[in-house]
Design a protein around this motif. Structure first.
Motif, short mmCIF file in Angstrom:
data_model
loop_
_atom_site.label_atom_id
_atom_site.label_comp_id
_atom_site.label_asym_id
_atom_site.label_seq_id
_atom_site.Cartn_x
_atom_site.Cartn_y
_atom_site.Cartn_z
N GLU A 396 0.82 -1.20 0.00
CA GLU A 396 0.00 0.00 0.00
C GLU A 396 0.86 1.25 0.00
OE1 GLU A 396 -2.68 1.73 3.40
OE2 GLU A 396 -3.91 0.31 2.25
N ASP A 397 0.42 2.25 -0.74
CA ASP A 397 1.11 3.53 -0.79
C ASP A 397 1.01 4.20 0.58
OD1 ASP A 397 1.98 6.15 -1.20
OD2 ASP A 397 1.08 6.28 -3.19
N PRO A 398 2.14 4.48 1.24
CA PRO A 398 2.09 5.10 2.57
C PRO A 398 1.40 6.46 2.58
CG PRO A 398 4.30 4.26 2.09
CD PRO A 398 3.52 4.22 0.81
N GLN A 399 1.33 7.10 1.41
CA GLN A 399 0.73 8.43 1.33
C GLN A 399 -0.78 8.40 1.09
OE1 GLN A 399 3.57 9.91 -1.78
NE2 GLN A 399 3.64 11.72 -0.49
N THR A 400 -1.26 7.31 0.46
CA THR A 400 -2.66 7.26 0.06
C THR A 400 -3.28 5.93 0.44
OG1 THR A 400 -2.06 8.64 -1.86
CG2 THR A 400 -4.25 7.63 -1.85
N GLU A 401 -4.23 5.95 1.33
CA GLU A 401 -4.87 4.74 1.80
C GLU A 401 -5.62 4.04 0.65
OE1 GLU A 401 -7.85 3.32 5.46
OE2 GLU A 401 -7.37 5.44 5.14
N ASN A 402 -5.51 2.71 0.64
CA ASN A 402 -6.17 1.87 -0.35
C ASN A 402 -5.65 2.08 -1.77
OD1 ASN A 402 -7.90 0.72 1.63
ND2 ASN A 402 -9.28 2.48 1.47
N GLN A 403 -4.45 2.65 -1.90
CA GLN A 403 -3.80 2.79 -3.19
C GLN A 403 -2.51 1.98 -3.20
OE1 GLN A 403 -4.75 4.66 -6.08
NE2 GLN A 403 -6.72 4.71 -4.99
N THR A 404 -2.27 1.25 -4.29
CA THR A 404 -1.06 0.44 -4.39
C THR A 404 0.13 1.35 -4.69
OG1 THR A 404 -2.34 -1.42 -5.23
CG2 THR A 404 0.05 -1.50 -5.54
N ARG A 436 9.82 3.14 3.16
CA ARG A 436 9.26 1.85 3.58
C ARG A 436 10.07 0.70 3.00
NH1 ARG A 436 3.23 -0.94 2.72
NH2 ARG A 436 3.71 -2.70 4.08
#
Length: 445
Positions: A396-404, A436
């Motif tokens: 998961e993208d640490p900046q955007t929830e529910n985005q790969t 990450r």
């Protein structure tokens, strides 16, 4: 040969002070820096930041050495202030600095890069074997000086041509540790958008640009034809010619894509496009390569920072040395080495049990992911068949929830990270994801 000029020469570990508009801004990170004479007339600069974490001491966190590309790009300049150091180019704290998760050793490598310098152009390195030999002198000195790091896990992270150098350095370091000449806890190497197999990158530029709508059928044919010329020169062992043909291929790419950015296909520098159109017809082939791959690492604002307040802060840079002053000469000196692959070195590292990570940005052109996958699939590593059969795991993208934000696979001592929405300079484009990944590779997650 191992004489060193250290920070304020007394090897004090001090809280950093940088100068911003005449004032002092404290950075809560212990630092040390200095020079090592790696050969007669060859002086290499290093800069260490001790880990600055609220949850662990530096003794509990790994040590990471960062190697920039080019060759001729400065780790202490570009890598530090543009990518992973505690401060950005405006001397403001970087939230995604790798110093939050590790101690970081920046080295201006090869000699002649950044603050490193040679007394004459004849002392510049010619190939990665010479680069690795120089680095062994520096690392032997460093771990003898900083004995507190001898038992701490040590990783080499790299970018672009820095990855090619990192592979060679890692192999020589493994041998030196086995021989007992260097004492350190080498834990692995990470090759970021790395120039491991140049021809695989060049031969996939056309298909990659075509699939992303940067080329039409005619453009694809022209780029593929130019790339084939690089391949033919390489097959004939004409490495200097292959480098020149590589430059020609890049010109063909620029002409057919309206100046696509080799480092991130979704960004474009209008000023650079103008410069390209003006100089392309008149400059030499190596000059063309320097323009594309060295100048972006020495933007005027960064040069002013490094030759101004940072130079003053460090206090050990000789008066006759200008940051980046020999970068072009470094690039030209290594020209015969550009197109030589080092896939065999990666195979040797894997066979020796060294942990190897490959990571690549989705939007990178100069070292596109498709080309990276090609050489990986040719490895002789005994775990390759099982690795290829594995499915990757989404991160998961640490900046955007529910985005790969990325995908990765790991098996035994090999891992591959596909970093989405990032170009060649992954920490610049996707800082949280890069941080990450660092933590995962260094076994903190």
């Amino acid at each position: 040969m191992e004489r060193s000029w250290i920070g304020v020469l007394t090897v004090m570990l001090l809280f950093a002070v940088v100068f911003q508009k005449g004032s002092c801004v404290p950075v809560q990170a212990k630092e040390s820096w200095g020079y090592v004479d790696v050969r007669d007339g060859a002086h290499m600069f290093w800069w260490l930041y001790y880990a600055n974490s609220s949850s662990a001491s530096y003794e509990e966190l790994p040590l990471v050495m960062w190697l920039q590309g080019g060759p001729g790009g400065s780790s202490c300049g570009f890598g530090n202030f543009e990518e992973i150091g505690p401060l950005d180019r405006d001397l403001k704290p970087r939230e995604t600095s790798w110093v939050h998760a590790s101690s970081v050793l920046f080295v201006d490598n090869p000699v002649g890069t950044g603050y490193s310098y040679t007394d004459s152009e004849g002392a510049l390195t010619k190939d990665v074997a010479m680069v690795a030999s120089d680095m062994m002198v520096l690392l032997k000195y460093f771990f003898s000086l900083k004995t507190e790091f001898q038992s701490i896990p040590f990783y080499i992270f790299s970018e672009s041509y820095g990855g090619k150098m990192a592979a060679a350095i890692s192999l020589e370091l493994t041998k030196a540790i086995q021989a007992g000449s260097i004492k350190c806890n080498f834990a692995g190497v990470a090759l970021g958008d790395s120039w491991i197999s140049p021809i695989d990158s060049v031969m996939t530029w056309g298909p990659y640009l075509y699939s992303t709508s940067f080329l039409d059928d005619n453009g694809l044919a022209e780029v593929n034809k130019a790339a084939k010329g690089v391949q033919q020169a390489l097959e004939q062992g004409q490495y200097q010619k292959a480098t020149e043909m590589w430059s020609i291929t890049e010109n063909v790419v620029e002409q057919n894509t309206n100046g696509v950015n080799f480092y991130n296909i979704l960004t474009q520098d209008p000023d650079e496009m103008v410069k390209t159109s003006l100089v392309q017809s008149s400059e030499g082939l190596l000059s063309s390569l320097k323009r594309r791959h060295i100048r972006p690492l020495h933007r005027q604002s960064l040069s002013e920072l490094m030759n101004g307040p940072i130079r003053k802060k460090l206090g050990v840079i000789p008066k006759n040395v200008t940051w980046g002053g020999q970068s072009g000469a470094v690039f030209v000196s290594m020209a015969g080495d550009f197109m030589k692959p080092v896939v065999n070195i990666v195979d040797e590292l894997l066979a020796a049990g060294v942990n190897v990570t490959v990571y690549n940005g989705q939007l990178d052109l100069i070292v596109d992911t498709v080309g990276q996958e090609l050489w990986v699939k040719r490895l002789k590593w005994d775990g390759l068949q099982y690795f290829n059969q594995m499915k990757w795991t989404a991160l998961e993208d640490p900046q955007t929830e529910n985005q790969t934000g990325a995908f990765y696979k790991t098996y035994k001592n090999f891992a591959f990270y596909w970093i989405l929405k990032a170009g060649h300079m992954i920490p610049s484009d996707q800082g949280p994801m890069a941080l990450r990944m660092l933590k995962m590779v260094t076994q903190q997650e």
